[in-house]
Design a protein around this motif. Structure first.
Motif, PDB file in Angstrom:
ATOM      1  N   LEU A 162      -2.430 -13.247  30.227  1.00 14.50           N
ATOM      2  CA  LEU A 162      -2.282 -14.224  29.153  1.00 14.50           C
ATOM      3  C   LEU A 162      -1.496 -13.677  27.969  1.00 14.50           C
ATOM      4  N   GLY A 163      -1.249 -12.373  27.969  1.00 16.32           N
ATOM      5  CA  GLY A 163      -0.553 -11.761  26.847  1.00 16.32           C
ATOM      6  C   GLY A 163      -1.499 -11.361  25.725  1.00 16.32           C
ATOM      7  N   TRP A 164      -2.783 -11.601  25.889  1.00 14.89           N
ATOM      8  CA  TRP A 164      -3.743 -11.270  24.830  1.00 14.89           C
ATOM      9  C   TRP A 164      -3.808  -9.759  24.599  1.00 14.89           C
ATOM     10  N   ALA A 165      -3.762  -8.992  25.685  1.00 13.20           N
ATOM     11  CA  ALA A 165      -3.897  -7.541  25.549  1.00 13.20           C
ATOM     12  C   ALA A 165      -2.756  -6.956  24.717  1.00 13.20           C
ATOM     13  N   ASP A 166      -1.579  -7.566  24.822  1.00 11.32           N
ATOM     14  CA  ASP A 166      -0.452  -7.090  24.034  1.00 11.32           C
ATOM     15  C   ASP A 166      -0.642  -7.420  22.550  1.00 11.32           C
ATOM     16  N   ARG A 167      -1.274  -8.548  22.290  1.00  8.85           N
ATOM     17  CA  ARG A 167      -1.422  -9.034  20.925  1.00  8.85           C
ATOM     18  C   ARG A 167      -2.610  -8.393  20.213  1.00  8.85           C
ATOM     19  N   TRP A 168      -3.751  -8.298  20.927  1.00  7.64           N
ATOM     20  CA  TRP A 168      -4.968  -7.766  20.319  1.00  7.64           C
ATOM     21  C   TRP A 168      -5.602  -6.745  21.239  1.00  7.64           C
ATOM     22  N   LYS A 169      -6.069  -5.671  20.670  1.00  6.99           N
ATOM     23  CA  LYS A 169      -6.791  -4.681  21.450  1.00  6.99           C
ATOM     24  C   LYS A 169      -8.206  -5.181  21.737  1.00  6.99           C
ATOM     25  N   GLU A 170      -8.746  -5.951  20.808  1.00  5.55           N
ATOM     26  CA  GLU A 170     -10.106  -6.456  20.975  1.00  5.55           C
ATOM     27  C   GLU A 170     -10.180  -7.940  20.663  1.00  5.55           C
ATOM     28  N   PHE A 171     -10.908  -8.664  21.489  1.00  5.16           N
ATOM     29  CA  PHE A 171     -11.219 -10.064  21.228  1.00  5.16           C
ATOM     30  C   PHE A 171     -12.555 -10.353  21.885  1.00  5.16           C
ATOM     31  N   LYS A 172     -13.224 -11.378  21.429  1.00  7.37           N
ATOM     32  CA  LYS A 172     -14.522 -11.723  22.001  1.00  7.37           C
ATOM     33  C   LYS A 172     -14.878 -13.157  21.643  1.00  7.37           C
ATOM     34  N   PHE A 173     -15.929 -13.636  22.266  1.00  5.71           N
ATOM     35  CA  PHE A 173     -16.490 -14.936  21.967  1.00  5.71           C
ATOM     36  C   PHE A 173     -17.864 -14.706  21.372  1.00  5.71           C
ATOM     37  N   ALA A 174     -18.200 -15.426  20.329  1.00  7.25           N
ATOM     38  CA  ALA A 174     -19.464 -15.199  19.649  1.00  7.25           C
ATOM     39  C   ALA A 174     -20.057 -16.516  19.163  1.00  7.25           C
ATOM     40  N   ALA A 175     -21.381 -16.615  19.280  1.00  6.30           N
ATOM     41  CA  ALA A 175     -22.097 -17.778  18.769  1.00  6.30           C
ATOM     42  C   ALA A 175     -22.545 -17.540  17.333  1.00  6.30           C
ATOM     43  N   THR A 176     -22.554 -16.269  16.922  1.00 12.43           N
ATOM     44  CA  THR A 176     -22.896 -15.912  15.545  1.00 12.43           C
ATOM     45  C   THR A 176     -21.811 -14.989  15.000  1.00 12.43           C
ATOM     46  N   PRO A 177     -21.575 -15.015  13.705  1.00 12.32           N
ATOM     47  CA  PRO A 177     -20.480 -14.208  13.150  1.00 12.32           C
ATOM     48  C   PRO A 177     -20.837 -12.723  13.060  1.00 12.32           C
ATOM     49  N   PRO A 178     -19.852 -11.855  13.244  1.00 18.69           N
ATOM     50  CA  PRO A 178     -20.080 -10.430  12.985  1.00 18.69           C
ATOM     51  C   PRO A 178     -20.409 -10.232  11.503  1.00 18.69           C
ATOM     52  N   ASP A 179     -21.048  -9.114  11.184  1.00 15.99           N
ATOM     53  CA  ASP A 179     -21.394  -8.828   9.782  1.00 15.99           C
ATOM     54  C   ASP A 179     -20.156  -8.751   8.898  1.00 15.99           C
ATOM     55  N   GLN A 180     -19.125  -8.096   9.396  1.00 16.67           N
ATOM     56  CA  GLN A 180     -17.895  -7.941   8.619  1.00 16.67           C
ATOM     57  C   GLN A 180     -16.790  -8.758   9.270  1.00 16.67           C
ATOM     58  N   MET A 181     -16.228  -9.675   8.488  1.00 18.87           N
ATOM     59  CA  MET A 181     -15.107 -10.470   8.983  1.00 18.87           C
ATOM     60  C   MET A 181     -13.987 -10.466   7.955  1.00 18.87           C
ATOM     61  N   ALA A 182     -12.787 -10.725   8.422  1.00 19.66           N
ATOM     62  CA  ALA A 182     -11.594 -10.730   7.575  1.00 19.66           C
ATOM     63  C   ALA A 182     -11.653 -11.845   6.540  1.00 19.66           C
ATOM     64  N   PHE A 183     -11.167 -11.533   5.363  1.00 13.62           N
ATOM     65  CA  PHE A 183     -10.964 -12.524   4.301  1.00 13.62           C
ATOM     66  C   PHE A 183     -12.218 -13.388   4.136  1.00 13.62           C
ATOM     67  N   LEU A 184     -12.075 -14.707   4.220  1.00 13.36           N
ATOM     68  CA  LEU A 184     -13.215 -15.617   4.080  1.00 13.36           C
ATOM     69  C   LEU A 184     -13.595 -16.237   5.429  1.00 13.36           C
TER      70      LEU A 184
END
Length: 197
Positions: A162-184
């Motif tokens: 899909l080309g995702w590996a070239d674009r991002w080293k890490e990606f995931k699906f989550a039902a709850t947000p991580p503690d630290q997220m970018a910007f707002l």
């Protein structure tokens, strides 16, 4: 397609630049949908500040799959030496200079980032981000959406194909947000969970 030069000139004289018209439209969305507004300011290094000057209006998309999980990517960029951008929702600039509408930006970004179409697109918040460099500050205005992916976002699919590996080293699906997220993005994620519920 870009606007006809004469029409663009007339619109600029009456309503301001295309970027100003997009900001006005974001404000109208806020009024019509009674959207929550999130604002924050960051001190950033010169390299990141230069990147911030390329576009000022943007969209954030809380894109969810059939399991009602949101797609997140990890950005390894840094705001400053000790502050990584981190986990974020899909998003990017509105190409005002091309006459791109807000909804067209959402569709373009989702298509280019994950190769899917969106359905049930709904505005959920406005976002204002100020980036303070060593001598100046720039403000970005954005509109956040929740959207269902048409097709299946599935990590078991081959991300390299899909080309995702070239674009991002890490990606995931989550039902709850991580503690630290970018910007707002965490604030937008919380509103998206509420709307999805």
């Amino acid at each position: 397609d870009a606007l006809d030069p004469e029409l663009s000139s007339l619109l600029s004289r009456v309503y301001g630049t295309t970027a100003q018209r997009t900001i006005d439209l974001i404000n109208r969305y806020a009024e019509l949908y009674d959207l929550p507004a999130f604002e924050k300011e960051w001190n950033v290094d010169p390299q990141f500040f230069a990147h911030c000057t390329e576009a000022v209006n943007f969209v954030v998309v809380a894109l969810y799959n059939s399991k009602r999980e949101f797609f997140l990517v990890y950005s390894s960029s840094h705001l400053s030496a000790n502050e990584p951008v981190g986990w974020r929702l899909l998003g990017g600039p509105i190409q005002d200079y091309k006459g791109e509408s807000i909804e067209e930006a959402v569709n373009r970004i989702v298509k280019s980032e994950v190769g899917l179409e969106v359905a049930e697109l709904e505005p959920i918040a406005t976002v204002r981000q100020r980036f303070r460099g060593s001598t100046a500050t720039i403000e970005h205005c954005g509109l956040a959406f929740i959207a269902r992916a048409i097709g299946d976002l599935n990590v078991s699919r081959n991300p390299t194909a899909l080309g995702w590996a070239d674009r991002w080293k890490e990606f995931k699906f989550a039902a709850t947000p991580p503690d630290q997220m970018a910007f707002l993005n965490r604030e937008v994620f919380m509103v998206a969970i509420d709307r999805l519920t």
